[in-house]
Design an enzyme around this catalytic site. Structure first.
Site, PDB file in Angstrom:
ATOM      1  N   LYS A 164       0.835  -1.192   0.000  1.00 41.97           N
ATOM      2  CA  LYS A 164       0.000   0.000   0.000  1.00 41.97           C
ATOM      3  C   LYS A 164       0.875   1.249   0.000  1.00 41.97           C
ATOM      4  O   LYS A 164       2.102   1.170  -0.007  1.00 41.97           O
ATOM      5  CB  LYS A 164      -0.952  -0.041   1.192  1.00 41.97           C
ATOM      6  CG  LYS A 164      -1.819  -1.305   1.217  1.00 41.97           C
ATOM      7  CD  LYS A 164      -3.027  -1.175   2.101  1.00 41.97           C
ATOM      8  CE  LYS A 164      -4.104  -0.385   1.407  1.00 41.97           C
ATOM      9  NZ  LYS A 164      -5.380  -0.370   2.169  1.00 41.97           N
ATOM     10  N   GLU A 197      -0.695  -0.983  -4.606  1.00 39.64           N
ATOM     11  CA  GLU A 197      -1.640   0.126  -4.666  1.00 39.64           C
ATOM     12  C   GLU A 197      -1.014   1.270  -5.462  1.00 39.64           C
ATOM     13  O   GLU A 197       0.145   1.637  -5.234  1.00 39.64           O
ATOM     14  CB  GLU A 197      -1.973   0.587  -3.248  1.00 39.64           C
ATOM     15  CG  GLU A 197      -2.925   1.760  -3.154  1.00 39.64           C
ATOM     16  CD  GLU A 197      -3.176   2.145  -1.700  1.00 39.64           C
ATOM     17  OE1 GLU A 197      -3.971   1.446  -1.041  1.00 39.64           O
ATOM     18  OE2 GLU A 197      -2.573   3.118  -1.235  1.00 39.64           O
ATOM     19  N   ASP A 219      -6.382   3.123  -6.349  1.00 44.74           N
ATOM     20  CA  ASP A 219      -6.850   3.662  -5.079  1.00 44.74           C
ATOM     21  C   ASP A 219      -7.450   5.056  -5.234  1.00 44.74           C
ATOM     22  O   ASP A 219      -6.769   5.990  -5.672  1.00 44.74           O
ATOM     23  CB  ASP A 219      -5.688   3.716  -4.080  1.00 44.74           C
ATOM     24  CG  ASP A 219      -6.133   4.190  -2.707  1.00 44.74           C
ATOM     25  OD1 ASP A 219      -7.150   3.678  -2.210  1.00 44.74           O
ATOM     26  OD2 ASP A 219      -5.473   5.084  -2.146  1.00 44.74           O
TER      27      ASP A 219
END
Length: 286
Positions: A164, A197, A219
């Site tokens: 992420k 991400e 995202d």
């Protein structure tokens, strides 16, 4: 969820609820008195948790007899009877709330998931859950998602690599994060999917250039930006098929707008963190 792990949870649930005894029931119900209670559905939705309920009931009192009429995954409506249980009235009264708490929550999750998935069923896109679950109940909540027709993203931090934004920033960028993740899997002998991400087309291009990710997460993209990103990924010419996942603030009202863009998955935290339990009751048959 394996039976031993579930039994450990059930023991905790009963310790939380009963401790040294259900003094209300013990004060007015004879020890040997036999009765029957039935699970009555009071809302419209998808039933989930029947198999768990059976384990809860038999854990507390193996002599309780269950007559089942409806299975997990079935569509239910007010007035439907899922099952009846016969045995000691004291046992019935003591399993009631724990069993209902689990079934109502699981059925609420299954119902919500079904509503989301039905909206995009014709697109080939799948609704995913997230790790935004109730501590201690993750396996059951994710099982409810599957019962409702959705798919599990990952169970925890151990069964997939998901890089992420914070991982990327700490690692020093997209390429560094992906390269280290691949090297880690090779060194440790781990066969894990790698997802990253991304926040814009530049990050998507950098990720694709490495040839490493199995899935790219978009995202907080708008539907318009999502369509552009999907076309970019599909036209990039990767040697392997790259899965695409949309994530970030997607609601039941905007779900289809993202699905028709051609993404493979849409992750929705609301499946488990903001659901309304399906109403039901466990009533005595006089």
């Amino acid at each position: 969820m394996d039976s031993k792990a579930l039994q450990k949870l059930i023991a905790i649930w009963f310790e939380e609820d009963i401790r040294d005894g259900d003094h209300t029931s013990l004060s007015c119900i004879p020890q040997t008195q036999i009765g029957t209670q039935q699970l009555i559905i009071k809302g419209t939705g998808i039933l989930a948790g029947v198999e768990v309920a059976k384990q809860i009931i038999h854990y507390f009192d193996p002599e309780l007899q269950i007559e089942q009429f409806i299975s997990d995954g079935a569509a239910v409506k007010p007035g439907d009877i899922a099952f009846r249980v016969t045995g000691k009235q004291l046992s019935l009264l003591q399993v009631e709330r724990t069993m209902l708490n689990i079934m109502q929550r699981m059925s609420g999750i299954a119902t919500t998931t079904h509503q989301y998935q039905q909206l995009i069923e014709d697109t080939g896109c799948h609704v995913l859950d997230t790790r935004k679950t109730t501590p201690g109940l993750r396996y059951l909540e994710k099982e409810a998602v599957k019962i409702g027709g959705g798919m599990n993203h990952r169970i925890g931090l151990f069964d997939m690599i998901l890089l992420k934004d914070n991982h990327v920033d700490f690692a020093g960028g997209i390429t560094a994060a992906l390269t280290r993740a691949k090297q880690y899997c090779e060194t440790k002998g781990k066969d894990l999917k790698i997802e990253i991400e991304t926040r814009n087309l530049d990050e998507i291009q950098e990720a694709l250039t490495t040839g490493i990710p199995d899935r790219i997460m978009l995202d907080n993209f708008s539907p318009e930006r999502t369509k552009e990103a999907v076309q970019f990924i599909r036209n990039f010419g990767s040697k392997k098929y790259i899965e695409i996942e949309s994530s970030g603030g997607i609601t039941i009202d905007t779900l289809r707008d993202y699905a028709v863009c051609g993404v493979d998955f849409i992750s929705v935290g609301a499946l488990t963190h903001s659901v309304k339990s399906l109403d039901m009751s466990f009533k005595a048959i006089k």
